[in-house]
Design a protein around this motif. Structure first.
Motif, PDB file in Angstrom:
ATOM      1  N   CYS A   7     -45.782  47.579  68.984  1.00  0.00           N
ATOM      2  CA  CYS A   7     -45.735  48.445  69.765  1.00  0.00           C
ATOM      3  C   CYS A   7     -47.358  49.153  70.861  1.00  0.00           C
ATOM      4  CB  CYS A   7     -45.563  49.970  69.015  1.00  0.00           C
ATOM      5  SG  CYS A   7     -43.988  50.763  68.136  1.00  0.00           S
ATOM      6  N   ILE A   8     -48.841  48.510  69.749  1.00  0.00           N
ATOM      7  CA  ILE A   8     -49.685  48.510  70.229  1.00  0.00           C
ATOM      8  C   ILE A   8     -48.775  48.080  71.718  1.00  0.00           C
ATOM      9  CG2 ILE A   8     -52.301  47.745  70.407  1.00  0.00           C
ATOM     10  CD1 ILE A   8     -51.368  50.668  69.231  1.00  0.00           C
ATOM     11  N   ARG A   9     -48.784  45.885  71.400  1.00  0.00           N
ATOM     12  CA  ARG A   9     -49.076  45.622  72.999  1.00  0.00           C
ATOM     13  C   ARG A   9     -48.174  45.370  73.658  1.00  0.00           C
ATOM     14  NH1 ARG A   9     -45.636  41.005  74.525  1.00  0.00           N
ATOM     15  NH2 ARG A   9     -44.265  41.506  73.308  1.00  0.00           N
ATOM     16  N   LEU A  10     -46.928  46.460  73.516  1.00  0.00           N
ATOM     17  CA  LEU A  10     -46.118  46.368  74.607  1.00  0.00           C
ATOM     18  C   LEU A  10     -46.511  48.215  76.246  1.00  0.00           C
ATOM     19  CD1 LEU A  10     -42.437  45.868  73.035  1.00  0.00           C
ATOM     20  CD2 LEU A  10     -43.634  44.754  74.449  1.00  0.00           C
ATOM     21  N   LEU A  11     -46.757  48.892  74.846  1.00  0.00           N
ATOM     22  CA  LEU A  11     -46.772  50.073  75.573  1.00  0.00           C
ATOM     23  C   LEU A  11     -49.112  49.750  75.787  1.00  0.00           C
ATOM     24  CD1 LEU A  11     -46.141  53.066  72.997  1.00  0.00           C
ATOM     25  CD2 LEU A  11     -44.921  52.177  75.220  1.00  0.00           C
ATOM     26  N   ASP A  12     -49.827  49.132  75.390  1.00  0.00           N
ATOM     27  CA  ASP A  12     -50.855  49.776  75.767  1.00  0.00           C
ATOM     28  C   ASP A  12     -51.374  48.252  76.253  1.00  0.00           C
ATOM     29  OD1 ASP A  12     -51.558  52.523  75.003  1.00  0.00           O
ATOM     30  OD2 ASP A  12     -52.414  51.240  73.026  1.00  0.00           O
ATOM     31  N   TYR A  13     -50.913  47.060  75.808  1.00  0.00           N
ATOM     32  CA  TYR A  13     -51.233  46.140  77.028  1.00  0.00           C
ATOM     33  C   TYR A  13     -50.497  46.044  78.060  1.00  0.00           C
ATOM     34  CZ  TYR A  13     -51.917  40.859  77.343  1.00  0.00           C
ATOM     35  OH  TYR A  13     -52.562  39.739  77.738  1.00  0.00           O
ATOM     36  N   LEU A  14     -48.564  46.242  78.400  1.00  0.00           N
ATOM     37  CA  LEU A  14     -48.169  45.723  79.057  1.00  0.00           C
ATOM     38  C   LEU A  14     -47.990  46.975  79.643  1.00  0.00           C
ATOM     39  CD1 LEU A  14     -45.439  43.533  77.174  1.00  0.00           C
ATOM     40  CD2 LEU A  14     -48.233  42.183  78.389  1.00  0.00           C
ATOM     41  N   GLY A  15     -47.832  47.796  79.094  1.00  0.00           N
ATOM     42  CA  GLY A  15     -48.649  49.162  79.979  1.00  0.00           C
ATOM     43  C   GLY A  15     -46.081  49.992  79.869  1.00  0.00           C
ATOM     44  N   MET A  16     -45.645  49.268  78.945  1.00  0.00           N
ATOM     45  CA  MET A  16     -44.453  49.956  78.996  1.00  0.00           C
ATOM     46  C   MET A  16     -44.409  51.818  78.796  1.00  0.00           C
ATOM     47  SD  MET A  16     -41.050  47.074  76.927  1.00  0.00           S
ATOM     48  CE  MET A  16     -41.716  45.712  77.449  1.00  0.00           C
ATOM     49  N   THR A  17     -43.253  52.123  79.117  1.00  0.00           N
ATOM     50  CA  THR A  17     -43.376  53.522  78.689  1.00  0.00           C
ATOM     51  C   THR A  17     -42.477  52.860  77.269  1.00  0.00           C
ATOM     52  OG1 THR A  17     -40.735  53.696  79.700  1.00  0.00           O
ATOM     53  CG2 THR A  17     -42.722  54.278  80.823  1.00  0.00           C
ATOM     54  N   GLN A  18     -42.706  54.486  76.767  1.00  0.00           N
ATOM     55  CA  GLN A  18     -41.778  54.154  74.725  1.00  0.00           C
ATOM     56  C   GLN A  18     -40.429  54.170  75.623  1.00  0.00           C
ATOM     57  OE1 GLN A  18     -42.145  58.214  72.913  1.00  0.00           O
ATOM     58  NE2 GLN A  18     -44.473  57.888  72.784  1.00  0.00           N
ATOM     59  N   GLU A  19     -39.716  54.478  76.212  1.00  0.00           N
ATOM     60  CA  GLU A  19     -37.988  54.415  76.635  1.00  0.00           C
ATOM     61  C   GLU A  19     -38.215  52.927  76.600  1.00  0.00           C
ATOM     62  OE1 GLU A  19     -39.885  56.556  78.212  1.00  0.00           O
ATOM     63  OE2 GLU A  19     -38.720  58.163  76.971  1.00  0.00           O
ATOM     64  N   GLU A  20     -38.998  52.472  77.098  1.00  0.00           N
ATOM     65  CA  GLU A  20     -38.428  50.674  77.322  1.00  0.00           C
ATOM     66  C   GLU A  20     -38.442  50.126  75.700  1.00  0.00           C
ATOM     67  OE1 GLU A  20     -39.989  50.599  82.344  1.00  0.00           O
ATOM     68  OE2 GLU A  20     -41.687  51.001  80.830  1.00  0.00           O
ATOM     69  N   CYS A  21     -40.516  50.713  75.959  1.00  0.00           N
ATOM     70  CA  CYS A  21     -40.232  49.738  74.310  1.00  0.00           C
ATOM     71  C   CYS A  21     -39.274  49.537  73.397  1.00  0.00           C
ATOM     72  CB  CYS A  21     -41.765  50.092  73.858  1.00  0.00           C
ATOM     73  SG  CYS A  21     -42.722  49.873  72.919  1.00  0.00           S
ATOM     74  N   ALA A  22     -38.553  51.087  73.566  1.00  0.00           N
ATOM     75  CA  ALA A  22     -37.551  51.166  72.148  1.00  0.00           C
ATOM     76  C   ALA A  22     -36.621  50.051  72.466  1.00  0.00           C
ATOM     77  CB  ALA A  22     -37.231  52.720  72.503  1.00  0.00           C
ATOM     78  N   ARG A  23     -36.252  50.353  73.602  1.00  0.00           N
ATOM     79  CA  ARG A  23     -35.116  49.350  74.431  1.00  0.00           C
ATOM     80  C   ARG A  23     -35.424  47.609  73.637  1.00  0.00           C
ATOM     81  NH1 ARG A  23     -34.723  52.844  78.901  1.00  0.00           N
ATOM     82  NH2 ARG A  23     -36.203  50.748  79.980  1.00  0.00           N
ATOM     83  N   GLN A  24     -37.060  47.621  74.148  1.00  0.00           N
ATOM     84  CA  GLN A  24     -37.266  45.991  73.375  1.00  0.00           C
ATOM     85  C   GLN A  24     -37.117  45.731  72.214  1.00  0.00           C
ATOM     86  OE1 GLN A  24     -37.693  43.347  75.479  1.00  0.00           O
ATOM     87  NE2 GLN A  24     -39.539  42.351  74.271  1.00  0.00           N
ATOM     88  N   MET A  25     -37.820  46.424  71.423  1.00  0.00           N
ATOM     89  CA  MET A  25     -37.695  47.065  70.141  1.00  0.00           C
ATOM     90  C   MET A  25     -36.039  47.157  69.408  1.00  0.00           C
ATOM     91  SD  MET A  25     -41.038  48.554  69.515  1.00  0.00           S
ATOM     92  CE  MET A  25     -41.172  47.523  67.346  1.00  0.00           C
ATOM     93  N   GLY A  26     -35.299  47.511  69.952  1.00  0.00           N
ATOM     94  CA  GLY A  26     -33.985  47.640  69.507  1.00  0.00           C
ATOM     95  C   GLY A  26     -33.943  49.084  67.975  1.00  0.00           C
ATOM     96  N   VAL A  27     -34.669  49.759  68.694  1.00  0.00           N
ATOM     97  CA  VAL A  27     -34.894  51.285  67.593  1.00  0.00           C
ATOM     98  C   VAL A  27     -35.338  52.399  68.602  1.00  0.00           C
ATOM     99  CG1 VAL A  27     -36.242  49.640  66.098  1.00  0.00           C
ATOM    100  CG2 VAL A  27     -37.324  50.986  67.718  1.00  0.00           C
ATOM    101  N   ALA A  28     -35.423  53.269  68.206  1.00  0.00           N
ATOM    102  CA  ALA A  28     -34.901  55.029  68.814  1.00  0.00           C
ATOM    103  C   ALA A  28     -36.822  55.443  69.383  1.00  0.00           C
ATOM    104  CB  ALA A  28     -34.840  55.703  68.217  1.00  0.00           C
ATOM    105  N   ARG A  29     -36.779  56.011  70.272  1.00  0.00           N
ATOM    106  CA  ARG A  29     -37.749  56.416  70.545  1.00  0.00           C
ATOM    107  C   ARG A  29     -38.443  57.315  69.761  1.00  0.00           C
ATOM    108  NH1 ARG A  29     -40.893  60.359  73.022  1.00  0.00           N
ATOM    109  NH2 ARG A  29     -38.347  61.520  72.543  1.00  0.00           N
ATOM    110  N   THR A  30     -38.270  58.041  69.190  1.00  0.00           N
ATOM    111  CA  THR A  30     -38.697  58.760  67.639  1.00  0.00           C
ATOM    112  C   THR A  30     -39.333  57.386  67.046  1.00  0.00           C
ATOM    113  OG1 THR A  30     -37.015  58.861  66.756  1.00  0.00           O
ATOM    114  CG2 THR A  30     -37.312  60.540  68.133  1.00  0.00           C
ATOM    115  N   THR A  31     -39.113  56.521  66.685  1.00  0.00           N
ATOM    116  CA  THR A  31     -39.459  55.139  65.602  1.00  0.00           C
ATOM    117  C   THR A  31     -40.781  54.779  66.312  1.00  0.00           C
ATOM    118  OG1 THR A  31     -37.382  54.511  65.421  1.00  0.00           O
ATOM    119  CG2 THR A  31     -38.832  53.589  64.736  1.00  0.00           C
TER     120      THR A  31
END
Length: 255
Positions: free
Chosen positions: A39-63
């Motif tokens: 999550c830290i890598r995708l959100l802070d390092y790569l600059g993804m949104t939480q929605e993009e991160c959730a799709r990448q990880m296959g989980v809900a945005r709340t997770t």
């Protein structure tokens, strides 16, 4: 009987699993899980949104939000209390589509595996080209046992920045060294399983030798903000957020 929790998909392992504060005696370590690290890598390092991160990880945005907040709080504790940080464990699975494993797996591969590592560098007359989206040539290096065995020039054939990540994936590139690069291209590289080292300037061959020696100077927060990726080089500004590295992406190709 309750169902087991769903595994979180990750596509990169950390280059180091433990960080120790300098000059501090033994103190209890703080541990974050591998999916919290992702999550830290995708959100802070790569600059993804939480929605993009959730799709990448296959989980809900709340997770994603819960994992991210937990990781940030633990990391803050490490910084304020000067405690060791350990990245380990969790409920995760490696992304099945990410055939080109992240950095630590690649390092082990180059030290004895039969599969060579391939590094691409944005290339212009021996130098690292400073604007990924307008790259006309890459220099590709094949690495075996931490030694350059072969290198050649790969033409981009004039494709736009959105297709460059696909081109590198099709060429089985593990790692990209470049100058300035925008957030959209960074996300595309992450999806293609290509590890990015941006904000690098100077001689291309020297940069690869520094990378193999573990001393490449790069900017983990490099960003190239152009008004339009399709316009010329004079229409935007590059920013290297990691000023402490002493090198942004303000090279000759991206002003």
């Amino acid at each position: 009987m309750s169902r087991p929790p769903k595994k979180r998909r990750i596509s990169a392992l950390p280059p180091s699993h433990r960080f120790n504060p300098e000059g501090i005696g033994e103190s209890p370590a703080v541990t974050i899980s591998l999916e919290e690290y992702e999550c830290i890598r995708l959100l802070d390092y790569l600059g993804m949104t939480q929605e993009e991160c959730a799709r990448q990880m296959g989980v809900a945005r709340t997770t994603v939000q819960a994992l991210y907040l937990a990781a940030r709080k633990r990391i803050a504790g490490c910084l304020v209390e000067a405690r060791p940080l350990v990245i380990d464990g969790g409920n995760f699975e490696m992304c099945p589509a990410c055939h080109h494993s992240p950095h630590p797996v690649r390092i082990s591969r180059q030290k004895g595996s039969d599969i060579p590592m391939k590094i691409a560098v944005t290339y212009d007359n021996g130098q690292i080209f400073q604007h990924f989206g307008h790259t006309e040539e890459f220099k590709v290096y094949t690495i075996e046992d931490n030694v350059i065995r072969e290198s050649h020039i790969l033409s981009s054939n004039g494709v736009g920045h959105g297709a460059l990540a696909t081109l590198l994936q099709e060429e089985n590139i593990d790692t990209l060294i470049c100058g300035g690069i925008g957030g959209g291209a960074q996300n595309a590289l992450a999806q293609a399983g290509v590890t990015l080292y941006g904000g690098v300037q100077g001689d291309a061959d020297a940069a690869v030798h520094d990378f193999l020696a573990g001393k490449l100077a790069y900017d983990p927060a490099v960003h190239c903000d152009h008004h339009s990726e399709g316009h010329g080089h004079g229409h935007g500004h590059c920013h290297g957020h990691g000023a402490g590295h002493g090198h942004g992406c303000g090279g000759h190709g991206c002003h």
